[in-house]
Scaffold this motif. Sequence first.
Motif, mmCIF file in Angstrom:
data_model
loop_
_atom_site.group_PDB
_atom_site.id
_atom_site.type_symbol
_atom_site.label_atom_id
_atom_site.label_comp_id
_atom_site.label_asym_id
_atom_site.label_seq_id
_atom_site.Cartn_x
_atom_site.Cartn_y
_atom_site.Cartn_z
ATOM 1 N N TYR A 43 0.611 -1.118 0.124
ATOM 2 C CA TYR A 43 0.033 0.085 0.059
ATOM 3 C C TYR A 43 0.738 1.262 0.045
ATOM 4 O O TYR A 43 0.222 2.475 -0.006
ATOM 5 N N GLY A 44 2.045 1.033 0.131
ATOM 6 C CA GLY A 44 2.938 2.256 0.001
ATOM 7 C C GLY A 44 2.967 3.257 1.142
ATOM 8 O O GLY A 44 2.998 4.478 1.114
ATOM 9 N N MET A 45 2.399 2.950 2.238
ATOM 10 C CA MET A 45 2.284 3.585 3.608
ATOM 11 C C MET A 45 3.646 3.683 4.188
ATOM 12 O O MET A 45 4.656 3.201 3.879
ATOM 13 N N GLN A 46 3.797 4.655 5.195
ATOM 14 C CA GLN A 46 4.876 4.919 5.976
ATOM 15 C C GLN A 46 4.408 4.326 7.331
ATOM 16 O O GLN A 46 3.491 4.811 8.033
ATOM 17 N N VAL A 47 5.594 3.843 8.004
ATOM 18 C CA VAL A 47 5.411 3.238 9.485
ATOM 19 C C VAL A 47 6.384 3.404 10.421
ATOM 20 O O VAL A 47 7.473 3.438 10.126
ATOM 21 N N ILE A 48 6.126 3.791 11.186
ATOM 22 C CA ILE A 48 6.917 4.030 12.447
ATOM 23 C C ILE A 48 6.497 3.169 13.624
ATOM 24 O O ILE A 48 5.391 3.201 14.119
ATOM 25 N N GLY A 49 7.449 3.149 14.451
ATOM 26 C CA GLY A 49 7.179 1.999 15.749
ATOM 27 C C GLY A 49 7.666 3.208 16.991
ATOM 28 O O GLY A 49 8.890 3.944 16.770
ATOM 29 N N PHE A 50 6.705 2.946 17.880
ATOM 30 C CA PHE A 50 7.212 3.733 18.945
ATOM 31 C C PHE A 50 7.548 2.787 20.089
ATOM 32 O O PHE A 50 7.001 1.548 20.330
ATOM 33 N N ARG A 51 8.668 3.062 20.907
ATOM 34 C CA ARG A 51 9.692 2.346 21.728
ATOM 35 C C ARG A 51 8.709 2.168 23.120
ATOM 36 O O ARG A 51 8.171 3.225 23.458
#
Length: 373
Positions: free
Chosen positions: A32-40
């Motif tokens: 889907y061409g999304m951007q993903v960030i993870g929170f620690r």
Amino acid sequence: MTKFVGVLTSGGDNPGLNAAIRGLGKAALGCYGMQVIGFRDGFRGLMENRSITLDGKMLSGILTQGGTILGTSRDKPHKMIVGGKEMDMTQAIIDTYQRNHLDVLVCIGGGGTQKNAYRLMQHGLNVITLPKTIDNDVWGTDVTFGFDTALDIATEAIDRLHSTAQSHHRVIVVEIMGHRAGWLALGAGVAGGADVILIPEIPYDPKIVAESIRNRSRSGKSFSIVAVAEGALSKNQRSQMDELEEKLRAAKDKDEKRQVKKVIEEINGMRSSHTMMLAQKLEELTGIESRVTILGHLQRGGTPSSFDRILATKLGTACADYINRGKYGVMLAARGDGVEALPLEEVAGKLKSVPPDHLLLTSARRVGTCLGD
Ligand code: F6P
């Protein structure tokens, strides 16, 4: 338009978390061409805006790893200890969400996480949750990932304890995780052929447990394995707890509530000493030497089973589809072979405990296992 996805893991870690992060991340990026960030570190990292970009490189090679690459914590948005004080940090979390222009926050966690995510949803955030816990006690899902791996570990432990218990003619009391529900102790107890299984849903009488051990002795079996869930309580302890819970409901002010809660937490914190006391009592009542083994965090560590990798991958990738469709405010549950979205308000605050007529309980009784009642 590119969608921005935030993801965090919250509550106790368990095998399969990285497989879920990978499933979500790879499908969100690749399909889907999304951007993903993870929170620690769960909601704490979200509150403090500590994040990492989950790109192809970060998501690679983690499928088989235990734990969570994001870290986790048991922090709650509305009750976080900051500078030594308990504070409501919901607004700081909303700020992080907005600062990162998130379209959705994915929270991977157990029962507590469902409640916390639901609260954030009530504050206007788009959330989706994925249920995980080795305890398997999240309401609405057939099973949670992590459970299968832990079940294998606990079963193997019971298998191993058998030969030493038999050689020494001892009672071995093995404590298995599960503070509110007995799925793990029951499953491992049945799979490992424990002679006694004690779970939180069925308050036990130590005298009945001792009698079943003595009966085994009389029939020539000089050892016994007692599988006890960490949250199992004797009938006396259960009625003490019921009284306290009643007091809590009736408490007139915050102070009184706090005091009763403290006593309840103290009793809950004494779980392992309950197990030690039970072993002592059984030794007293049966005259058979007793030992205790507490499996503890061993059950949560290490590489996930293939079942958990598959389930976590299914849920993670399905989550990307739901985000693409803009379907938020749901927990993605495992139902049969598929994945179903349940409204968070239906799930939050509910517990999936072992029903009294569950087939596994009936089967345990039929093979002669004592359930302490
Ligand atoms: O909720 C999962 C679980 O493993 C429970 O079975 C256990 O009671 C608890 O976490 C232990 O938590 P902690 O890792 O915070 O000691």
